[in-house]
Motif scaffolding. Structure first.
Motif, PDB file in Angstrom:
ATOM      1  N   SER A 189       0.818  -1.211   0.000  1.00 25.07           N
ATOM      2  CA  SER A 189       0.000   0.000   0.000  1.00 25.07           C
ATOM      3  C   SER A 189       0.851   1.260   0.000  1.00 25.07           C
ATOM      4  O   SER A 189       0.408   2.322  -0.430  1.00 25.07           O
ATOM      5  N   SER A 190       2.105   1.142   0.489  1.00 24.10           N
ATOM      6  CA  SER A 190       3.015   2.284   0.532  1.00 24.10           C
ATOM      7  C   SER A 190       4.425   1.777   0.774  1.00 24.10           C
ATOM      8  O   SER A 190       4.613   0.709   1.362  1.00 24.10           O
ATOM      9  N   PRO A 194       3.880  -1.991   5.630  1.00 21.26           N
ATOM     10  CA  PRO A 194       4.352  -3.364   5.424  1.00 21.26           C
ATOM     11  C   PRO A 194       4.084  -3.883   4.011  1.00 21.26           C
ATOM     12  O   PRO A 194       3.030  -3.631   3.422  1.00 21.26           O
ATOM     13  N   LEU A 195       5.041  -4.624   3.513  1.00 23.43           N
ATOM     14  CA  LEU A 195       4.914  -5.337   2.246  1.00 23.43           C
ATOM     15  C   LEU A 195       4.648  -6.800   2.572  1.00 23.43           C
ATOM     16  O   LEU A 195       5.357  -7.401   3.366  1.00 23.43           O
ATOM     17  N   GLU A 196       3.624  -7.378   1.943  1.00 27.47           N
ATOM     18  CA  GLU A 196       3.251  -8.760   2.218  1.00 27.47           C
ATOM     19  C   GLU A 196       3.379  -9.593   0.954  1.00 27.47           C
ATOM     20  O   GLU A 196       2.901  -9.197  -0.112  1.00 27.47           O
ATOM     21  N   VAL A 197       4.020 -10.756   1.093  1.00 33.29           N
ATOM     22  CA  VAL A 197       4.221 -11.673  -0.026  1.00 33.29           C
ATOM     23  C   VAL A 197       3.605 -13.018   0.331  1.00 33.29           C
ATOM     24  O   VAL A 197       3.847 -13.561   1.408  1.00 33.29           O
ATOM     25  N   ASP A 198       2.788 -13.545  -0.575  1.00 30.59           N
ATOM     26  CA  ASP A 198       2.139 -14.839  -0.353  1.00 30.59           C
ATOM     27  C   ASP A 198       2.156 -15.605  -1.673  1.00 30.59           C
ATOM     28  O   ASP A 198       1.741 -15.069  -2.705  1.00 30.59           O
ATOM     29  N   THR A 213       6.514 -11.028   5.392  1.00 31.60           N
ATOM     30  CA  THR A 213       6.092  -9.662   5.725  1.00 31.60           C
ATOM     31  C   THR A 213       7.330  -8.824   5.991  1.00 31.60           C
ATOM     32  O   THR A 213       8.170  -9.186   6.821  1.00 31.60           O
ATOM     33  N   LEU A 214       7.430  -7.703   5.243  1.00 33.91           N
ATOM     34  CA  LEU A 214       8.546  -6.765   5.394  1.00 33.91           C
ATOM     35  C   LEU A 214       7.971  -5.455   5.895  1.00 33.91           C
ATOM     36  O   LEU A 214       7.084  -4.881   5.258  1.00 33.91           O
ATOM     37  N   VAL A 228      11.676  -8.363   9.282  1.00 33.49           N
ATOM     38  CA  VAL A 228      11.134  -9.359   8.359  1.00 33.49           C
ATOM     39  C   VAL A 228      10.534 -10.511   9.152  1.00 33.49           C
ATOM     40  O   VAL A 228      11.101 -10.949  10.155  1.00 33.49           O
ATOM     41  N   GLU A 229       9.396 -11.008   8.696  1.00 31.78           N
ATOM     42  CA  GLU A 229       8.824 -12.260   9.185  1.00 31.78           C
ATOM     43  C   GLU A 229       8.670 -13.191   7.995  1.00 31.78           C
ATOM     44  O   GLU A 229       8.140 -12.789   6.956  1.00 31.78           O
TER      45      GLU A 229
END
Length: 647
Positions: A189-190, A194-198, A213-214, A228-229
């Motif tokens: 979203s920005s 957070p940046l989410e990768v799936d 999740t970054l 990072v997760e």
């Protein structure tokens, strides 16, 4: 009313005409040129669009670009950092009208991406130029990292990647890894959210599902520390990581958890067949604080499990060049039996009938491969509350392993077992063939029977004492090791016994025969080994010197209250033969081993001879008779001399 209807109809018709005509009215090439120019201005690299392009406005403003390429860094191994068949971008109308850089959907088809470092370690994903002259809109932080231009932000909504591959190439070490069959969704979203990768991907033929999740992509781009997760799930293992990445990816630290059902399956995936037992190398787990700094991987507060084993400690692995491992671990109660290879099976023979002769010992000449010792270096300290290896059982112990260039030194720093203590080391040099092996051990207060029984299956010696040896050998098989054995072995035991024969009883029978009493012949003087017979001793000492597998002993001594035994002979390991002569005497005094009286009223030699599987013990009556006759001659000479000289 009719007029109003006509006006509305005219407006709708105009909108339809505009929707249809808009794609033809919008200057597509001008827009594309503007986009590529802005990308190159910000990143310093060229964005090329070689295929057809399409721009639409309904239901959202969308752009489709075909055959897209983004240039690699100048020192990269390939011209393009990524290339894709198609890039489709969906932009909300409100975003387009407001001038915000916001994308509703960003779809990539069949990308070919390379992430690499050059020979100097520079990464191609560091997109912002490091030179202020080439990037006047960028700023430099006080730490020297680049910052995004003020006010720059990107909202991608959902990014979908279908197909394609990502390749990682380490220009320093030459290591290369590739993932394929990408099916990944990214939500952003920005740059400051957070940046989410799936999604899922394939690596070396195995499918992995991942969730990442970054917390702040802007920090990642600028080379700052970010959180990072990561979750990875597959048929081979599950991995969970929560931590941070710093120094542009050069430092990774956090909490790591790893679980799996089969080490055998994991090894097979990497092309290694463990050929392990059914109850070995199955479920595993690891939980630790990890740090990856450059090529150095460190685990602290480590707790690992393998089958029934629990391992705690810390370790450090250096991956550059030949792997180098430094570790300190507590193994708890360590049972190695599930992980040791099965003993070499003896040749199949027909079942022996009762009373059939024992089979001879045959040394195995199968080549042993120790080349794995050349694959890494290590310095490991291991403690355990107990250890079991085949039949050997140890108490609390500490072991150190140093492995360097194919030479392994295994030191027994602390040893408690079989009611005693000890220290020692084993050195195995597998740098070249033939392999060289040396051992140097000193054991004290050891209970001999259980130790020798568990270690080598020899249960003939009873008592407590010391056992020391410094032995060496070389070869590539069990047979060669036995044939090349050299060195020295010494022992000293007290208050015990030797199984197989009762020397005192045999001497008593021999003495009666020399006096003319042959009643003992019917009981048998020459007898095979009898496990029910035993010769007690209060002290037993001796040393063996081995040369080419043959042990020579010249100082054997056994003392008991009524016996003095000395002996010498050979133990031929290559030929599995023993030839030993023991001289036994009955002491005239009953003061025991502390007596200063070494005289014996009667002496007789005992011969121990034969192959290991059929050792025979017998009295040498001829030698005893000769000694008796010699004593009588000596007595007569003494009497004659006394008569001549009036003694």
């Amino acid at each position: 009313m009719n007029r109003l209807v006509k006006i509305v109809g005219a407006i709708v018709a105009l909108i339809i005409i505009l929707v249809i005509a808009a794609p033809f009215l919008i200057p597509k090439q001008a827009i594309i040129d503007q986009v590529t120019s802005q990308v190159e201005s910000v990143t310093g690299r060229k964005l090329s669009i070689d295929g057809d392009s399409d721009i639409g406005i309904f239901p959202t403003l969308h752009i489709e670009l075909n055959q897209v390429r983004f240039a690699n860094m100048a020192t990269g191994s390939r011209p393009d950092m990524f290339a894709m068949e198609q890039l489709a971008v969906h932009i909300p109308w409100l975003s387009a009208l407001s001038g915000e850089a916001k994308l509703e959907r960003f779809v990539i088809n069949n990308p070919k991406i390379i992430l690499e470092t050059d020979k100097q370690g520079n990464a191609n994903w560091q997109l912002l130029p490091t030179s202020a002259e080439s990037a006047p809109t960028a700023q430099t932080s006080s730490q020297g990292n680049m910052q995004l231009p003020e006010g720059l932000d990107v909202s991608l909504g959902e990014v979908a990647i279908y197909g394609g591959s990502v390749t990682y190439l380490d220009g320093v070490t030459g290591a290369e890894y590739q993932v394929t069959d990408l099916d990944i969704s990214v939500m952003l979203s920005s740059l400051y959210q957070p940046l989410e990768v799936d999604g899922k991907l394939t690596f070396q033929g195995q499918t992995f599902n991942l969730v990442t999740t970054l917390d702040n992509p802007a920090k990642a781009i600028e080379g700052e520390t970010f959180n990072v997760e990561q979750q990875v799930k597959s048929a081979l293992f599950n991995l969970d990581y929560k931590g941070e990445i710093a120094e542009q990816g050069k430092t990774i630290r956090g909490q790591l958890a790893l679980t799996g059902d089969s080490v055998k399956a994991l090894a097979k995936w990497q092309g290694v067949d463990l050929k392990a037992k059914e109850n070995a190398f199955n479920d595993f787990g690891l939980n630790a604080k990890m740090t990856m700094q450059g090529q150095v991987f460190t685990l602290n507060a480590l707790e690992a499990t393998l089958d029934e084993l629990v391992i705690k400690g810390q370790s450090k692995v250096t991956l550059s060049g030949k792997p180098d491992i430094t570790a300190s671990v507590d193994l708890g109660m360590l049972d190695l039996n599930p992980y040791l290879p099965e003993p070499v099976e003896k040749p199949q023979t027909q079942p022996e009938s009762e009373g059939a002769p024992a089979q001879p010992i045959v040394w195995d000449d199968t080549a042993i491969d120790l080349s794995a010792l050349n694959s890494l270096n290590a310095n490991v300290k291991i403690t355990s509350t107990g250890l079991r290896a085949r039949e050997i059982k140890l108490g609390e112990n500490q072991i150190s392993l140093v492995l360097n260039s194919g030479k392994a030194t295994l030191s027994l720093d602390k040893f408690q077992a079989y009611e005693g203590q000890g220290k020692g080391k084993v050195v195995v040099n597998a740098a070249a063939k033939p392999y060289a092996i040396s051992t140097d051990f000193a054991l004290t207060a050891i209970n001999a029977e259980p130790l020798l029984t568990d270690a080598i299956g020899f249960d003939k010696v009873l008592g407590k004492g010391s056992l020391n040896w410094a032995l060496n050998t070389q070869g590539v098989s069990q047979k060669q090791f036995v044939h090349a054995l050299g060195g020295k072995l010494g022992f000293e035991f007290k208050d015990g016994g030797v199984k197989g024969a009762n020397l005192a009883e045999m001497i008593r029978k021999g003495k009666e025969m020399l006096k003319g009493d042959f009643s003992s012949v019917s009981q048998g003087l020459n007898a095979n080994f009898d496990p029910d017979q035993k010769t007690d001793f209060s002290a037993m000492t001796g040393t063996f010197v081995f040369t080419k597998g043959v042990g020579q002993n010249d100082d054997f001594s056994l003392a008991s209250p009524l016996l003095r035994v000395t002996g010498k002979g050979t133990v031929d390991l290559p030929q599995t033969l023993v030839d030993y002569r023991v001289v036994t005497g009955i002491v005239d005094t009953i003061e025991g081993q502390a007596s200063s009286d070494d005289s014996t009223g009667f002496k007789i030699p005992v011969r121990i001879k034969g192959p290991f599987h059929k050792v025979e013990t017998s009295l040498d009556l001829k030698e005893a008779a000769k000694d008796k006759a010699k004593d009588k001659v000596k007595d007569k000479v003494k009497d004659k001399l006394k008569g001549l000289f009036g003694g």
